[in-house]
Structures are given as C-alpha cells and as structure tokens.
Design a protein around this motif. Structure first.
Motif, PDB file in Angstrom:
ATOM      1  N   CYS A 125      40.328   4.716  58.659  1.00 33.59           N
ATOM      2  CA  CYS A 125      40.022   3.328  59.017  1.00 33.59           C
ATOM      3  C   CYS A 125      39.425   3.247  60.421  1.00 33.59           C
ATOM      4  N   VAL A 126      39.874   4.097  61.317  1.00 34.18           N
ATOM      5  CA  VAL A 126      39.263   4.149  62.651  1.00 34.18           C
ATOM      6  C   VAL A 126      37.833   4.668  62.542  1.00 34.18           C
ATOM      7  N   GLU A 127      37.661   5.726  61.783  1.00 36.87           N
ATOM      8  CA  GLU A 127      36.343   6.351  61.628  1.00 36.87           C
ATOM      9  C   GLU A 127      35.331   5.383  61.033  1.00 36.87           C
ATOM     10  N   GLN A 128      35.747   4.625  60.028  1.00 39.84           N
ATOM     11  CA  GLN A 128      34.816   3.755  59.302  1.00 39.84           C
ATOM     12  C   GLN A 128      34.889   2.299  59.753  1.00 39.84           C
TER      13      GLN A 128
ATOM     14  N   ARG B 180      38.224   9.599  52.057  1.00 40.12           N
ATOM     15  CA  ARG B 180      36.829   9.155  52.133  1.00 40.12           C
ATOM     16  C   ARG B 180      36.271   8.930  50.725  1.00 40.12           C
ATOM     17  N   ASP B 181      36.554   9.874  49.837  1.00 39.77           N
ATOM     18  CA  ASP B 181      36.046   9.781  48.471  1.00 39.77           C
ATOM     19  C   ASP B 181      36.700   8.615  47.728  1.00 39.77           C
ATOM     20  N   PHE B 182      38.025   8.458  47.856  1.00 42.28           N
ATOM     21  CA  PHE B 182      38.697   7.330  47.206  1.00 42.28           C
ATOM     22  C   PHE B 182      38.063   6.000  47.620  1.00 42.28           C
ATOM     23  N   MET B 183      37.868   5.816  48.929  1.00 39.36           N
ATOM     24  CA  MET B 183      37.350   4.541  49.419  1.00 39.36           C
ATOM     25  C   MET B 183      35.883   4.341  49.043  1.00 39.36           C
ATOM     26  N   THR B 184      35.117   5.422  48.991  1.00 36.97           N
ATOM     27  CA  THR B 184      33.733   5.310  48.535  1.00 36.97           C
ATOM     28  C   THR B 184      33.686   4.822  47.093  1.00 36.97           C
ATOM     29  N   GLN B 185      34.566   5.362  46.261  1.00 36.05           N
ATOM     30  CA  GLN B 185      34.621   4.945  44.865  1.00 36.05           C
ATOM     31  C   GLN B 185      35.039   3.482  44.740  1.00 36.05           C
TER      32      GLN B 185
ATOM     33  N   ALA C 273      49.538   8.610  55.236  1.00 41.98           N
ATOM     34  CA  ALA C 273      49.486   7.554  56.247  1.00 41.98           C
ATOM     35  C   ALA C 273      48.608   7.969  57.420  1.00 41.98           C
ATOM     36  N   ALA C 274      48.721   9.215  57.840  1.00 42.86           N
ATOM     37  CA  ALA C 274      47.913   9.705  58.960  1.00 42.86           C
ATOM     38  C   ALA C 274      46.427   9.724  58.590  1.00 42.86           C
ATOM     39  N   ALA C 275      46.112  10.164  57.372  1.00 47.10           N
ATOM     40  CA  ALA C 275      44.719  10.227  56.940  1.00 47.10           C
ATOM     41  C   ALA C 275      44.123   8.829  56.803  1.00 47.10           C
ATOM     42  N   ILE C 276      44.898   7.884  56.293  1.00 47.54           N
ATOM     43  CA  ILE C 276      44.425   6.506  56.143  1.00 47.54           C
ATOM     44  C   ILE C 276      44.109   5.901  57.510  1.00 47.54           C
ATOM     45  N   GLU C 277      44.993   6.111  58.462  1.00 44.15           N
ATOM     46  CA  GLU C 277      44.753   5.585  59.804  1.00 44.15           C
ATOM     47  C   GLU C 277      43.477   6.180  60.403  1.00 44.15           C
ATOM     48  N   ALA C 278      43.316   7.495  60.279  1.00 41.12           N
ATOM     49  CA  ALA C 278      42.120   8.157  60.819  1.00 41.12           C
ATOM     50  C   ALA C 278      40.859   7.651  60.134  1.00 41.12           C
TER      51      ALA C 278
END
Length: 376
Positions: free
Chosen positions: A146-149, A111-116, A139-144
């Motif tokens: 992208c679904v969340e946001q 979340r923080d990486f993508m916010t930055q 990979a699991a965190a990225i998938e989650a």
C-alpha cells in the motif's frame, strides 16, 4: 489467475484435483501457516460450504510458478453499510484468513492479487480482509504494498486471542501459567470424576477409527446448547459433510490432531485441532453438558496442553477463540493479535471513481460512528 466462481462439486471433479495438487505444493512452502486455507480444509469447504456464494480463487503467479492463493467473495454489504465490497472468504467454520503465499514471495503475490482485483469487473468497492495476524507475513506485505502503490489502507478492528507458544514442557507451563488455586480445584474435579468410573485420554492415531470419532463428536456437540440453538455441525448437512471431509483429508495429510476424554469408554469431551506446518489451529470442542460440574472442557484442554507440548512437530497452537474467552484465556498465557483491514481498489475511469467513493464513504461512516460512540 482469477478462476471463475466455484461451481457445484459434481461439475468438475478432475480440475479440482489438479488445483489441489498445486495448492498442496504451495502450502508446503507457505510463509504463514493457515490450516483453513490448506488444500484439505479449503477443498472440503469449497465442496460443502460454498453454496450459492461466488467464491473466486485468485492464484498469484511469478516467473517461478504459483506463489499465492487467495479465496475471495463479493458482498453486497460491509457491516451495517449498504456498500458492496470484496472479502477474503471467511465461512462459518474458518477462523484465520491469511492466504497461502510462498515464503519470500509475499510482496510479489500481493502485487498480483491486487492487479487481478483492480481489473476484475466483479470486484466492487474495496477489499475487506478479515482474520489476519497483525504480526504476520501477510500484514507486513500488505502494508509495504500500500505504501509502494499509494493505495489506501485502514485498520478497522483488532483483538487479542489466546495462543500457546512456549518451549516449556506441559507440566512446567501448567505450574508457571495457571494460578495455584485453579490447579488445586481442577485436581479435585479430576479426582471426583475418576470416582464415577474409568477416565481415559485418547489421541486418534488409526485412520480407520476416524468415522466413529466423527460420529461421536457430532453427536456430543449436538447434545448440548449448540444443538438446541441450531449451530452444531450436525444441524446442517453441509456442515457435517464439511467436517467429515476436512477430517478425512487432514488425517491423510497428517494434519489432524483429534483428542477425546472418555468415562467408562464413552466420550465426555472431544477436541479437534488442524495442523499446518509447525502450527496448529484449535477448531471445535464438544462436551457432555450433563457432566458440566466436572468442567470436562477444561479437563480436555489440559490433555491438549500435554499432547501439544509433547509433540515435537507442533511449535504453537492458535486457540481460534473469541476475544476475552474466560476458559482458554486462563490456561494459555500467550496472545495473537487478529486484525481486519480495508484496502482501496484501483481501476480505470468511472470504476476507479466508484471504488474511491466507496472506500471514502466506509471510512467516513466509521469515523462518524466512533465520534458518536465517544460522545455517548
């Protein structure tokens, strides 16, 4: 935290030391092992391989402090497409791209990486992530995420590469995984090689010997086809300096696993592995091509099998090899699936429109290429 593009090493020796201290603590708690982004190898790469590249070091933070580290670069092209993008930093000697993320904090870090990245004026197009484990924590965190946001995500490539992960001892693994005909042939080659002189397998244990081992490896690699092609580490001052610095830092941190096969005291094959956590990453191999008829590369891989399976601190090893590698694929039975992702960046106003257009254009070009290839 988005640190500025990496300046020359001489510009800030003190800050780099401070950064690496933070990274070392993070690496000890990493959800996914990656020797290439551990502070010893990443620091050596920043010092010697960054060159003119604008390497941005994204540090994700939470209430509990530093929870993630992701080095990224901007690119003016995406494959064959003249579309700018941001990518995790995969230099010529980096074979795995999972960022350092504290175990249990994967989603928060992403979340923080993508916010930055969404807020960064230098972040063009989309995020291109290379060399990730399809079954890994990132990979699991990225998938989650992208679904969340509701963030666009597309897998654009995957392949399997050899991996060693087994509870068997080396002899049992060798007997069960390698064809009897191949085992017989290799025993014959070992016998024939022994007829030429004293054959000895060695594992580097004394840090004082490291400079001589590095010299020997660089010379051996440069003596073969890589030297002729200009791709050996010794062919570029930055590459050889990176290798020496990475090995020195790794042996100090007990992450270096350096093997050699000698004939009458001179190396005929050498293999360098870097460790992180319970994992290992096979980095480079060098052989005496004049003795190619004895398959020295395969023989040192046999020694490597025994060294890895005999070391209780190494739970697995990634070959870091290309897909369908004929040699290592025939020796190691397990596989690791490596993937690339294209991830949409958000933003505000015109910036968001430009990023959305770049993401859509790259996806459309890829689909068109697949259609054309299918028709061909």
């Amino acid at each position: 935290m988005d640190m500025a593009a990496h300046p020359s090493p001489s510009a800030f020796p003190a800050p780099v030391t401070a950064y690496r201290t933070r990274w070392a603590a993070l690496a000890q708690e990493a959800a996914e092992a990656n020797a290439f982004y551990a502070p010893d190898m990443l620091g050596a790469a920043l010092d010697h391989l960054a060159g003119d590249a604008a390497v941005h070091l994204l540090e994700a933070r939470g209430d509990d402090g530093l929870i993630g580290l992701l080095p990224v670069v901007t690119r003016t092209r995406h494959g064959r497409l003249p579309i700018g993008c941001v990518s995790n930093w995969i230099h010529d000697h980096c074979f795995f791209g999972a960022p350092m993320i504290r175990r249990g904090r994967e989603l928060a870090a992403w979340r923080d990486f993508m916010t930055q990245l969404d807020a960064a004026p230098w972040a063009r197009g989309f995020l291109h992530l290379e060399a990730l484990d399809a079954a890994g924590a990132n990979a699991a965190a990225i998938e989650a995420l992208c679904v969340e946001q509701r963030r666009g995500r597309r897998e654009i490539h995957r392949y399997d590469r050899a991996m060693l992960r087994s509870d068997l001892d080396a002899d049992s693994y060798w007997e069960s995984q390698v064809r009897s005909k191949k085992r017989k042939e290799l025993r014959r080659l070992q016998k024939r090689l022994a007829e030429l002189g004293v054959v000895e397998q060695r594992l580097l244990t004394d840090p004082a010997d490291l400079p001589l081992w590095c010299d020997a490896f660089l010379a051996l690699e440069a003596s073969g086809w890589k030297g002729a092609a200009g791709s050996a580490l010794a062919c570029k001052a930055g590459d050889s300096a990176f290798f020496r610095a990475a090995c020195a830092a790794a042996i100090a941190a007990r992450r270096l696993h350096f093997l050699r096969l000698d004939l009458d005291g001179r190396p005929i094959a050498m293999l360098v592995n870097f460790r992180h956590g319970e994992g290992g990453f096979s980095f480079k191999i060098a052989i005496d091509e004049a003795l190619g008829r004895f398959s020295p590369g395969v023989l040192i891989e046999i020694a490597n099998l025994h060294a890895v399976q005999g070391d209780p601190e190494i739970g697995w090893m990634d070959s870091c090899a290309a897909a369908d590698h004929p040699m290592i694929d025939s020796l190691w039975a397990e596989r690791r699936t490596i993937v690339q992702y294209r991830i949409a960046l958000h933003g505000r106003g015109r910036v968001r429109l430009q990023r959305s257009a770049a993401f859509a254009l790259a996806n459309a070009a890829e689909r068109l290429a697949q259609i054309v290839k299918g028709q061909g």
